[in-house]
Scaffold this motif. Structure first.
Motif, PDB file in Angstrom:
ATOM      1  N   VAL A  41       0.854  -1.186   0.000  1.00 20.44           N
ATOM      2  CA  VAL A  41       0.000   0.000   0.000  1.00 20.44           C
ATOM      3  C   VAL A  41       0.889   1.236   0.000  1.00 20.44           C
ATOM      4  CG1 VAL A  41      -1.786   1.232   1.302  1.00 20.44           C
ATOM      5  CG2 VAL A  41      -1.821  -1.261   1.182  1.00 20.44           C
ATOM      6  N   ASN A  42       0.446   2.278  -0.699  1.00 23.25           N
ATOM      7  CA  ASN A  42       1.283   3.458  -0.908  1.00 23.25           C
ATOM      8  C   ASN A  42       1.778   4.093   0.378  1.00 23.25           C
ATOM      9  OD1 ASN A  42       1.471   3.743  -3.784  1.00 23.25           O
ATOM     10  ND2 ASN A  42      -0.704   4.266  -3.809  1.00 23.25           N
ATOM     11  N   ASP A  43       0.935   4.188   1.403  1.00 24.43           N
ATOM     12  CA  ASP A  43       1.354   4.885   2.625  1.00 24.43           C
ATOM     13  C   ASP A  43       1.888   3.936   3.691  1.00 24.43           C
ATOM     14  OD1 ASP A  43      -1.011   3.689   3.216  1.00 24.43           O
ATOM     15  OD2 ASP A  43      -2.038   5.490   3.924  1.00 24.43           O
ATOM     16  N   ARG A 183      -0.351   0.098  -4.654  1.00 19.97           N
ATOM     17  CA  ARG A 183       0.462   0.680  -5.724  1.00 19.97           C
ATOM     18  C   ARG A 183       0.005   0.180  -7.085  1.00 19.97           C
ATOM     19  NH1 ARG A 183       6.160  -0.631  -2.614  1.00 19.97           N
ATOM     20  NH2 ARG A 183       5.650   0.548  -0.715  1.00 19.97           N
ATOM     21  N   ALA A 184       0.052   1.067  -8.062  1.00 23.06           N
ATOM     22  CA  ALA A 184      -0.481   0.756  -9.388  1.00 23.06           C
ATOM     23  C   ALA A 184       0.158  -0.486  -9.992  1.00 23.06           C
ATOM     24  CB  ALA A 184      -0.300   1.954 -10.322  1.00 23.06           C
ATOM     25  N   GLU A 185       1.484  -0.612  -9.913  1.00 23.64           N
ATOM     26  CA  GLU A 185       2.133  -1.751 -10.551  1.00 23.64           C
ATOM     27  C   GLU A 185       1.823  -3.061  -9.823  1.00 23.64           C
ATOM     28  OE1 GLU A 185       3.374  -2.078 -13.438  1.00 23.64           O
ATOM     29  OE2 GLU A 185       3.142   0.044 -13.872  1.00 23.64           O
ATOM     30  N   ALA A 186       1.508  -2.989  -8.531  1.00 25.18           N
ATOM     31  CA  ALA A 186       1.082  -4.196  -7.825  1.00 25.18           C
ATOM     32  C   ALA A 186      -0.308  -4.620  -8.288  1.00 25.18           C
ATOM     33  CB  ALA A 186       1.099  -3.971  -6.322  1.00 25.18           C
ATOM     34  N   ILE A 187      -1.169  -3.650  -8.594  1.00 27.63           N
ATOM     35  CA  ILE A 187      -2.495  -3.965  -9.143  1.00 27.63           C
ATOM     36  C   ILE A 187      -2.346  -4.650 -10.494  1.00 27.63           C
ATOM     37  CG2 ILE A 187      -4.657  -2.980 -10.002  1.00 27.63           C
ATOM     38  CD1 ILE A 187      -4.284  -0.706  -7.959  1.00 27.63           C
TER      39      ILE A 187
END
Length: 267
Positions: A41-43, A183-187
């Motif tokens: 997660v980003n944060d 995170r976008a690339e993890a999605i």
């Protein structure tokens, strides 16, 4: 011979592809099940294991599969993204006689879509990203209801599925994950993992009445598992709507429900 050309987008996806081997859950008669836990997660933090799973159609579950679902997996709610016509024709097998709550939340471009062929009228001219945008646009109520169910711990654990567990399932996974800050690339990496099972998935679907006449596996057809369309889809969510969280709020999810979704899915 010149230097090999490396696609940096594929490199970024590969970073996450084997993030946590616990994500795959193996069954005898379901081909594409993985836990949405273990994603960054980003944060800070990661998504929580044992809360929500994505899957291909589980209608052919064996007795052992069902025991695993009801026991170690703790399945309480099955969110079915297929059309009502698919559900009527294919059913739920042993799950129909279990205590699992079955919830049909169709993901389709229009309310009149009946079968998969209506979702993709011309598989040879397929723009997967555009298809995903159209499916999202036609399925606001289904997406919000699914998020609302997952946000309520009384429904856990939750499985959501379509037929292959790739497109309709991939859209809901992307919306949920983006909404909680993955995170976008993890999605994208989560999406492309279906490539590991696509031969098996197509072979099983071809035995079912609803999916006769399926096209062969290819790099461009409906069975293609390419990171680019999902990457564009997630980027579009952010550019056009300010992210999936804002899209869910605009379609009826409350701020409290969004907080609950993040609380139950992130540790």
């Amino acid at each position: 011979m010149g230097p090999a050309i490396v696609d940096p987008g594929r490199q970024r996806v590969a970073m996450y592809s084997d993030l946590d081997p616990r994500r795959w859950v193996e069954f005898a008669e379901i081909d594409n099940v993985r836990d949405l836990g273990g994603l960054p997660v980003n944060d800070g933090g990661t998504t929580r294991f044992g809360v929500v799973y994505r899957s291909s159609t589980p209608q052919q579950v064996s007795e052992a599969d069902l025991a695993q679902l009801l026991g170690p997996v703790g399945l309480r709610t099955l969110v079915d993204l297929r059309t009502p016509a698919e559900v009527a024709q294919e059913g739920y097998g042993r799950l129909a006689e279990s205590a699992v709550r079955l919830v049909n939340l169709p993901v389709c471009k229009t309310a009149s879509a009946a079968m998969p062929s209506d979702l993709v009228p011309d598989a040879h001219q397929l723009d997967q990203c555009e298809l995903y945008r159209e499916l999202l646009s036609g399925s606001g109520e289904s997406m919000v209801t699914a998020a609302r169910l997952i946000a309520d711990t009384g429904h856990h654990s939750v499985f959501f599925h379509c037929a292959a567990g790739k497109d309709r399932t991939g859209i809901l996974a992307a919306v949920l994950l983006d909404a909680i800050g993955v995170r976008a690339e993890a999605i994208v990496a989560d999406y492309v993992l279906t490539a590991d099972r696509i031969v098996r998935i197509r072979a099983r679907l071809a035995t079912m009445a609803s999916y006769q006449g399926l096209p062969p596996l290819s790099r461009t057809g409906i069975f293609a598992v390419d990171p680019a369309p999902m990457r564009r889809f997630v980027a579009g969510l952010r550019a056009e709507h300010g992210g999936a969280a804002n899209w869910l709020r605009a379609n009826g999810l409350t701020a409290a429900e969004l907080r609950d979704l993040r609380r139950v899915m992130v540790r």
